[in-house]
Every structure is written in structure tokens, then in C-alpha cells.
Design a protein around this motif. Sequence first.
Motif, short mmCIF file in Angstrom:
data_model
loop_
_atom_site.label_atom_id
_atom_site.label_comp_id
_atom_site.label_asym_id
_atom_site.label_seq_id
_atom_site.Cartn_x
_atom_site.Cartn_y
_atom_site.Cartn_z
N VAL A 175 45.88 -1.63 -13.87
CA VAL A 175 44.89 -1.89 -14.92
C VAL A 175 44.97 -3.34 -15.38
CG1 VAL A 175 44.22 -1.36 -17.29
CG2 VAL A 175 44.81 0.50 -15.72
N ILE A 176 46.19 -3.84 -15.55
CA ILE A 176 46.36 -5.23 -15.97
C ILE A 176 45.78 -6.18 -14.93
CG2 ILE A 176 48.09 -7.04 -16.39
CD1 ILE A 176 49.85 -4.84 -17.63
N ARG A 177 46.04 -5.88 -13.65
CA ARG A 177 45.53 -6.72 -12.57
C ARG A 177 44.00 -6.72 -12.57
NH1 ARG A 177 45.37 -11.14 -9.71
NH2 ARG A 177 44.69 -10.86 -7.55
N ARG A 178 43.39 -5.57 -12.77
CA ARG A 178 41.93 -5.47 -12.79
C ARG A 178 41.36 -6.30 -13.95
NH1 ARG A 178 37.36 -2.62 -11.57
NH2 ARG A 178 36.02 -2.03 -13.31
N VAL A 179 41.98 -6.18 -15.12
CA VAL A 179 41.53 -6.95 -16.28
C VAL A 179 41.66 -8.45 -16.00
CG1 VAL A 179 42.04 -7.52 -18.69
CG2 VAL A 179 42.00 -5.13 -17.95
N GLN A 180 42.74 -8.83 -15.32
CA GLN A 180 42.98 -10.25 -15.03
C GLN A 180 41.89 -10.81 -14.13
OE1 GLN A 180 46.20 -11.22 -12.29
NE2 GLN A 180 46.75 -12.99 -13.53
N VAL A 181 41.62 -10.15 -13.00
CA VAL A 181 40.67 -10.71 -12.04
C VAL A 181 39.24 -10.67 -12.58
CG1 VAL A 181 42.14 -10.25 -10.06
CG2 VAL A 181 40.44 -8.55 -10.72
N LEU A 182 38.88 -9.57 -13.24
CA LEU A 182 37.52 -9.49 -13.78
C LEU A 182 37.36 -10.45 -14.96
CD1 LEU A 182 36.63 -5.69 -13.62
CD2 LEU A 182 35.89 -7.54 -12.12
N GLY A 183 38.43 -10.62 -15.73
CA GLY A 183 38.36 -11.57 -16.84
C GLY A 183 38.16 -12.98 -16.33
N ALA A 184 38.88 -13.34 -15.26
CA ALA A 184 38.71 -14.68 -14.68
C ALA A 184 37.31 -14.86 -14.12
CB ALA A 184 39.75 -14.90 -13.59
N ALA A 185 36.82 -13.84 -13.41
CA ALA A 185 35.48 -13.94 -12.82
C ALA A 185 34.40 -14.01 -13.89
CB ALA A 185 35.23 -12.74 -11.90
N SER A 186 34.62 -13.32 -15.01
CA SER A 186 33.60 -13.28 -16.06
C SER A 186 33.35 -14.66 -16.67
CB SER A 186 34.01 -12.29 -17.16
OG SER A 186 35.11 -12.79 -17.91
N ASN A 187 34.32 -15.56 -16.56
CA ASN A 187 34.12 -16.91 -17.09
C ASN A 187 32.98 -17.64 -16.40
OD1 ASN A 187 36.31 -16.96 -18.98
ND2 ASN A 187 37.74 -17.21 -17.27
#
Length: 272
Positions: A175-187
Motif C-alpha cells: 500500500v505504501i509503495r502504491r501511494v508513493q508511485v501514484l503520489g509522484a505521478a500525480s505531480n
Amino acid sequence: MSIRHDFEGPHQGDLTIVDEYGTADGPVLVYLHSEWGAFEEPPLSGELLETGRVLVVHLPGWGASTSVRPASSLADMALAVWWALDRLETGTVRLVGHGIGATLAAEMAAAQPGRVESLALMAPWGMFDEADPGADMFALLPRDLAPLVYTDPNGPVAAAHLPKPADAHEAGLAVIRRVQVLGAASNYLFPIPDTGIAERLYRLADVPVLLLWGAQDGVVPSSLAGQWTEHLPHARSVVIQDAAHMLPYESADARKLILEFTGAANPSARSA
């Protein structure tokens, strides 16, 4: 087998990581991973890894590379990647990108077209069509998103990328990994993945370009090929029928096309 390079910068507090494969001699190929991050090895033909110098740049925010703040845009991140490549004294390069890495590769080429021998873009973000927008990856659960990015969401590639957690601890890490990559992409891709790259593609008139699309891609529709070729009329654009968004990992045809394109491209091709 790879060599890991790490550089402090380009901004204070940043750490930029680049993994090097292949041989020190021969052409330099730079691979830029997708919004899902870099997996174990770049999804390239083994022949490419053996006959040239392959550099995999870990984009800041997706894992190995860290940054004190997100880049203001992908165009800004492109300058940071060029900074890292300057530290490795690469000179001219052949750029290959996937997903957001493809958009970043286009930005790098637009910034310094004279340093780019060729540009291969797989399922690039950066343009948008209201008539065929693709699914919103930020709003979907993993089980709903997987069939849109993998041709076989139950196959070995998807299983390797999205392993089933063995316990609650691993589930939490996933879950943490998913939040990390999607959070980065959302920028850069949220709420609408129009990055403005179309306005800068005129600078690539002398750069050989290959565009690859997955016909079954549910997040970056292959229908966007028309918008890209409108701005890059000299580009070769190929829609791979048995492929989705993860085409470099699942499609041998995609890897073969990349090998043929990067192997054939050279500085003299610019004037052909």
C-alpha cells in the motif's frame, strides 16, 4: 549485473541514482522508467544490454532517487536528468522511455535535441482527448487497474510486478509503495495528463522518433497516436495489437522494435 552510480544533487538534499548495464564502449542508451517505477532490470532486449552502454535513471520520487521537493514540471525534471548524465560524460545518447518516462524523454530531447541520436517512446503520457480519455488510474483500486495496464493481469509479468503479500506487513508495504508511485505521478499527470509537451515537439524535427502503443492500453489510449504524429509527422508510430500499457515487459514485439530502431539509428540518420 549492473554498476550503481549515485550523485548528490542537483539540488541540495537530492540524491540521484543511475544504474549502468552493458559495456563501457559503444552507443549510450538511456532508459527512463514508467510511473510504476523501475523494476529489477530494464525491459530491453538482452542484445541491447550486451552491445552498448545502458543507463537506467531512477526518477526522483519513485524510490531509489530522492528529492527534497518535486520538480515543478517534467521539463524541469528533464534538466535534472541531463545534469546526471553530464556527470557520467555521456555525450550524445539514444533515449528510450515508457509511460511518464517517455514523456520525460521527449522533454529531454526538446531541451537538447543536438544530444539525442534517436528517441523511442512507449505509451507516452502528455496529451489528452476528451473523446477517449482513458481510465483514471488515480481513482481505481489495484484489482480494477491491473486489467487496463497488463494484457494478462494474472500472468507472470503482473505477478512479478504485483506480488501477493505473504502477510499483513507485506500488504502494508504494498500500500505504501502504491501511494508513493501514484503520489509522484500525480505531480505531473493529475487531474488531466496534458503536460504541454505538444508545444515543444517542433524542436524534434531532426530527431528520429519511434512511437509504440498498446492496442489494449486502458490508461494511455492508442488513439492518442494521431495527436503525437500530428506534431511529429516524421515519426514512425506502431500500435501493437496484443499489448497494453506494460508493453515493454509483456510484448516481445515491442522489445524487438526498440532493438531494431536503436540499433539502426545513428547521427547520419538525422539527415536521411
